[in-house]
Motif scaffolding. Structure first.
Motif, PDB file in Angstrom:
ATOM      1  N   MET A   1       0.822  -1.202   0.000  1.00 56.19           N
ATOM      2  CA  MET A   1       0.000   0.000   0.000  1.00 56.19           C
ATOM      3  C   MET A   1       0.861   1.259   0.000  1.00 56.19           C
ATOM      4  N   ILE A   2       1.914   1.248   0.818  1.00 51.35           N
ATOM      5  CA  ILE A   2       2.809   2.403   0.878  1.00 51.35           C
ATOM      6  C   ILE A   2       3.496   2.600  -0.469  1.00 51.35           C
ATOM      7  N   PHE A   3       3.979   1.506  -1.060  1.00 56.80           N
ATOM      8  CA  PHE A   3       4.678   1.612  -2.341  1.00 56.80           C
ATOM      9  C   PHE A   3       3.726   2.046  -3.449  1.00 56.80           C
ATOM     10  N   TYR A   4       2.508   1.503  -3.456  1.00 58.10           N
ATOM     11  CA  TYR A   4       1.524   1.894  -4.475  1.00 58.10           C
ATOM     12  C   TYR A   4       1.228   3.385  -4.372  1.00 58.10           C
ATOM     13  N   PHE A   5       0.982   3.862  -3.164  1.00 57.73           N
ATOM     14  CA  PHE A   5       0.652   5.277  -3.015  1.00 57.73           C
ATOM     15  C   PHE A   5       1.850   6.160  -3.356  1.00 57.73           C
ATOM     16  N   PHE A   6       3.056   5.708  -3.025  1.00 57.39           N
ATOM     17  CA  PHE A   6       4.255   6.465  -3.385  1.00 57.39           C
ATOM     18  C   PHE A   6       4.342   6.617  -4.902  1.00 57.39           C
ATOM     19  N   CYS A   7       4.121   5.525  -5.638  1.00 51.86           N
ATOM     20  CA  CYS A   7       4.171   5.580  -7.095  1.00 51.86           C
ATOM     21  C   CYS A   7       3.089   6.502  -7.651  1.00 51.86           C
ATOM     22  N   VAL A   8       1.884   6.428  -7.076  1.00 53.89           N
ATOM     23  CA  VAL A   8       0.787   7.288  -7.518  1.00 53.89           C
ATOM     24  C   VAL A   8       1.118   8.749  -7.247  1.00 53.89           C
ATOM     25  N   GLU A   9       1.665   9.032  -6.075  1.00 55.11           N
ATOM     26  CA  GLU A   9       1.999  10.413  -5.710  1.00 55.11           C
ATOM     27  C   GLU A   9       3.037  10.990  -6.672  1.00 55.11           C
TER      28      GLU A   9
ATOM     29  N   GLY B   1       3.594   9.915  -9.742  1.00 50.37           N
ATOM     30  CA  GLY B   1       2.941  10.021 -11.041  1.00 50.37           C
ATOM     31  C   GLY B   1       2.069  11.253 -11.160  1.00 50.37           C
ATOM     32  N   ILE B   2       1.310  11.550 -10.107  1.00 43.27           N
ATOM     33  CA  ILE B   2       0.441  12.734 -10.124  1.00 43.27           C
ATOM     34  C   ILE B   2       1.270  14.008 -10.141  1.00 43.27           C
ATOM     35  N   TYR B   3       2.364  14.026  -9.385  1.00 43.74           N
ATOM     36  CA  TYR B   3       3.238  15.197  -9.379  1.00 43.74           C
ATOM     37  C   TYR B   3       3.712  15.525 -10.788  1.00 43.74           C
ATOM     38  N   TRP B   4       4.238  14.510 -11.485  1.00 41.80           N
ATOM     39  CA  TRP B   4       4.799  14.768 -12.811  1.00 41.80           C
ATOM     40  C   TRP B   4       3.718  15.022 -13.853  1.00 41.80           C
TER      41      TRP B   4
ATOM     42  N   SER C   1      -4.964   9.609 -13.654  1.00 37.03           N
ATOM     43  CA  SER C   1      -4.518   8.410 -14.387  1.00 37.03           C
ATOM     44  C   SER C   1      -3.464   7.575 -13.674  1.00 37.03           C
ATOM     45  N   PRO C   2      -2.569   8.163 -12.845  1.00 33.92           N
ATOM     46  CA  PRO C   2      -1.611   7.295 -12.139  1.00 33.92           C
ATOM     47  C   PRO C   2      -2.265   6.236 -11.265  1.00 33.92           C
ATOM     48  N   TYR C   3      -3.456   6.527 -10.730  1.00 31.93           N
ATOM     49  CA  TYR C   3      -4.166   5.516  -9.952  1.00 31.93           C
ATOM     50  C   TYR C   3      -4.463   4.287 -10.807  1.00 31.93           C
ATOM     51  N   VAL C   4      -4.564   4.491 -12.115  1.00 34.09           N
ATOM     52  CA  VAL C   4      -4.908   3.401 -13.027  1.00 34.09           C
ATOM     53  C   VAL C   4      -3.665   2.752 -13.633  1.00 34.09           C
ATOM     54  N   TYR C   5      -2.773   3.577 -14.223  1.00 35.98           N
ATOM     55  CA  TYR C   5      -1.666   2.969 -14.964  1.00 35.98           C
ATOM     56  C   TYR C   5      -0.590   2.356 -14.075  1.00 35.98           C
TER      57      TYR C   5
ATOM     58  N   TYR D   1       3.049  21.150  -6.836  1.00 39.86           N
ATOM     59  CA  TYR D   1       2.279  20.311  -7.751  1.00 39.86           C
ATOM     60  C   TYR D   1       1.752  19.041  -7.085  1.00 39.86           C
ATOM     61  N   GLY D   2       2.238  18.712  -5.886  1.00 43.78           N
ATOM     62  CA  GLY D   2       1.895  17.448  -5.256  1.00 43.78           C
ATOM     63  C   GLY D   2       0.416  17.320  -4.917  1.00 43.78           C
ATOM     64  N   GLN D   3       0.016  16.071  -4.605  1.00 47.83           N
ATOM     65  CA  GLN D   3      -1.387  15.816  -4.303  1.00 47.83           C
ATOM     66  C   GLN D   3      -1.655  15.836  -2.803  1.00 47.83           C
ATOM     67  N   VAL D   4      -1.065  14.908  -2.068  1.00 42.65           N
ATOM     68  CA  VAL D   4      -1.348  14.777  -0.636  1.00 42.65           C
ATOM     69  C   VAL D   4      -0.156  15.204   0.217  1.00 42.65           C
ATOM     70  N   PHE D   5       1.069  14.927  -0.247  1.00 48.96           N
ATOM     71  CA  PHE D   5       2.265  15.242   0.537  1.00 48.96           C
ATOM     72  C   PHE D   5       3.191  16.175  -0.241  1.00 48.96           C
ATOM     73  N   THR D   6       4.117  16.794   0.490  1.00 50.10           N
ATOM     74  CA  THR D   6       5.016  17.782  -0.111  1.00 50.10           C
ATOM     75  C   THR D   6       6.341  17.186  -0.576  1.00 50.10           C
ATOM     76  N   PHE D   7       6.567  15.881  -0.375  1.00 50.36           N
ATOM     77  CA  PHE D   7       7.914  15.358  -0.593  1.00 50.36           C
ATOM     78  C   PHE D   7       8.369  15.457  -2.045  1.00 50.36           C
ATOM     79  N   CYS D   8       7.461  15.307  -3.015  1.00 52.43           N
ATOM     80  CA  CYS D   8       7.867  15.411  -4.418  1.00 52.43           C
ATOM     81  C   CYS D   8       8.312  16.834  -4.747  1.00 52.43           C
ATOM     82  N   ASP D   9       7.553  17.819  -4.285  1.00 51.81           N
ATOM     83  CA  ASP D   9       7.941  19.211  -4.529  1.00 51.81           C
ATOM     84  C   ASP D   9       9.246  19.548  -3.833  1.00 51.81           C
ATOM     85  N   TRP D  10       9.439  19.029  -2.632  1.00 45.75           N
ATOM     86  CA  TRP D  10      10.695  19.264  -1.917  1.00 45.75           C
ATOM     87  C   TRP D  10      11.863  18.649  -2.671  1.00 45.75           C
TER      88      TRP D  10
END
Length: 374
Positions: free
Chosen positions: A225-233, A235-238, A284-288, A342-351
């Motif tokens: 679950m953690i890895f899936y959400f990390f990948c989605v996060e 994906g959404i950022y980019w 779409s990252p939730y899907v692909y 640009y992030g969805q739930v967390f700031t780590f991608c923008d950071w």
């Protein structure tokens, strides 16, 4: 103002706890334990096992309702149209079983049978009902969560204190009504994406699993679950960042949403006030990701529901949130400055990629107000 702070903390804490429950606990809590294993409606053997929610029993209940039985064009008879959707094998495709069960909440036997006979196809009828259910469900979530946030942002007595103390301008009714109209129009197309998602899962083209024991127990379930959400996060950022950096995509797709570029024009109703392709691309990252990363199907369903509520929250243009959460104060900066957060739930991608911007003052006003001289 203290009550306002408590209220904001309560809202965000509740959303974060809901997210954790949906991401980890919802899947296992909804499983049923049984000593019988079924195939084609018959018991094959006995032994302790987990049955994915909602199990097979609900079909018996549907068979007792009016207008239940149906005979298809090829002469095959079923106890109900929902039994036809599942070909009398509800456990053979747990995700399809879940989707059919949810559809049965929205549509009676008569309605489901009408679509089967009218379209002369069980498959097409099933996915048309999934689309209609998604559309109705999206409206319930949008107007329901929007109304709740609207009350606390603009009607509750504390809201008056917030706007008066910060000298903020309330959004106009014309702005809010425009966002509602745009969101309503967008939903007609935007809700097609979950249908594609459901088709891929039901067809076996993803790594979705259906019970915690299937993935190897709770530790592995939590890790995936953690890895899936990390990948989605990521994906959404980019995807979101690309919608800004690609000039054609920004001008023709994303700009529709960024017409709301100040706190006075940002409201909970702006959450899905966008071009429908904008919403589909960002979701779409939730899907692909699913064909490559395992995810429990109920967790996946729950996260899509959570995302809709989260989108309402981050567009309310209020200031307080818990770092490192990409809450409303950060997303307001995104709408006023365009190239940050640009992030969805967390700031780590923008950071990590250098696009994080901290608000330099209350997000409901421009800049930082100077203190009055003593």
């Amino acid at each position: 103002m203290a009550f306002s702070l408590v209220s904001r903390r309560t809202v965000e804490a509740t959303l974060l706890v809901s997210f954790a429950v949906l991401a980890v606990g919802f899947a296992g809590l909804m499983e049923q334990q049984t000593n019988e294993t079924y195939q084609d409606g018959e018991i094959l053997y006995k032994g302790s096992t987990s049955i994915p929610f909602p199990g097979p029993g609900w079909l018996d209940y549907m068979a007792l309702k009016p207008g239940a039985s149906i005979t298809l064009g090829d002469g095959t008879s079923y106890s109900s149209p929902y039994a036809a959707f599942l070909y009398n094998d509800p456990l053979g495709n747990p995700c399809r079983n879940f989707n059919a069960w949810v559809n049965s909440i929205f549509f009676s036997n008569q309605v489901a049978s009408w679509f089967i006979l009218k379209l002369n196809s069980v498959e097409w009828a099933h996915y048309v009902l999934c689309y209609l259910r998604n559309f109705v469900g999206a409206m319930i979530v949008y107007y329901g969560t929007g109304a709740i946030f609207h009350y606390f942002c603009y009607v509750h007595p504390v809201s008056r204190k917030i706007f008066e103390e910060q000298n903020r301008t309330r959004p106009t009714w014309e702005c809010i009504k425009g966002q509602m109209k745009l969101a309503q129009a967008s939903m007609t197309i935007y809700t097609m994406l979950p249908v594609l998602d459901e088709f891929l899962i039901e067809s076996g083209w993803t790594k979705v699993y259906h019970t915690v024991e299937e993935i190897g127990g709770w530790p592995m379930h939590i890790a995936t679950m953690i890895f899936y959400f990390f990948c989605v996060e990521v994906g959404i950022y980019w995807m979101h960042r690309t919608l800004h950096t690609n000039k054609w995509m920004y001008m023709n797709i994303h700009l529709t949403h960024h017409q709301y570029k100040s706190a006075e024009t940002l409201t909970p109703w702006a959450s899905i006030a966008f071009h429908p392709l904008d919403g589909m691309l960002q979701a779409s990252p939730y899907v692909y990701v699913l064909p490559f990363v395992p995810c429990h199907y109920l967790t996946h369903f729950g996260l899509l529901f959570f995302t809709a509520i989260w989108a309402t929250y981050i567009h309310d243009a209020m200031d307080w949130n818990i770092d490192p959460v990409m809450g409303s104060k950060y997303h307001t900066v995104h709408h006023t400055h365009y190239v940050y957060n640009y992030g969805q739930v967390f700031t780590f991608c923008d950071w990590f990629w250098g696009t994080l911007k901290q608000p330099d003052g209350p997000t409901g006003v421009y800049g930082t107000r100077k203190k009055k001289a003593a």
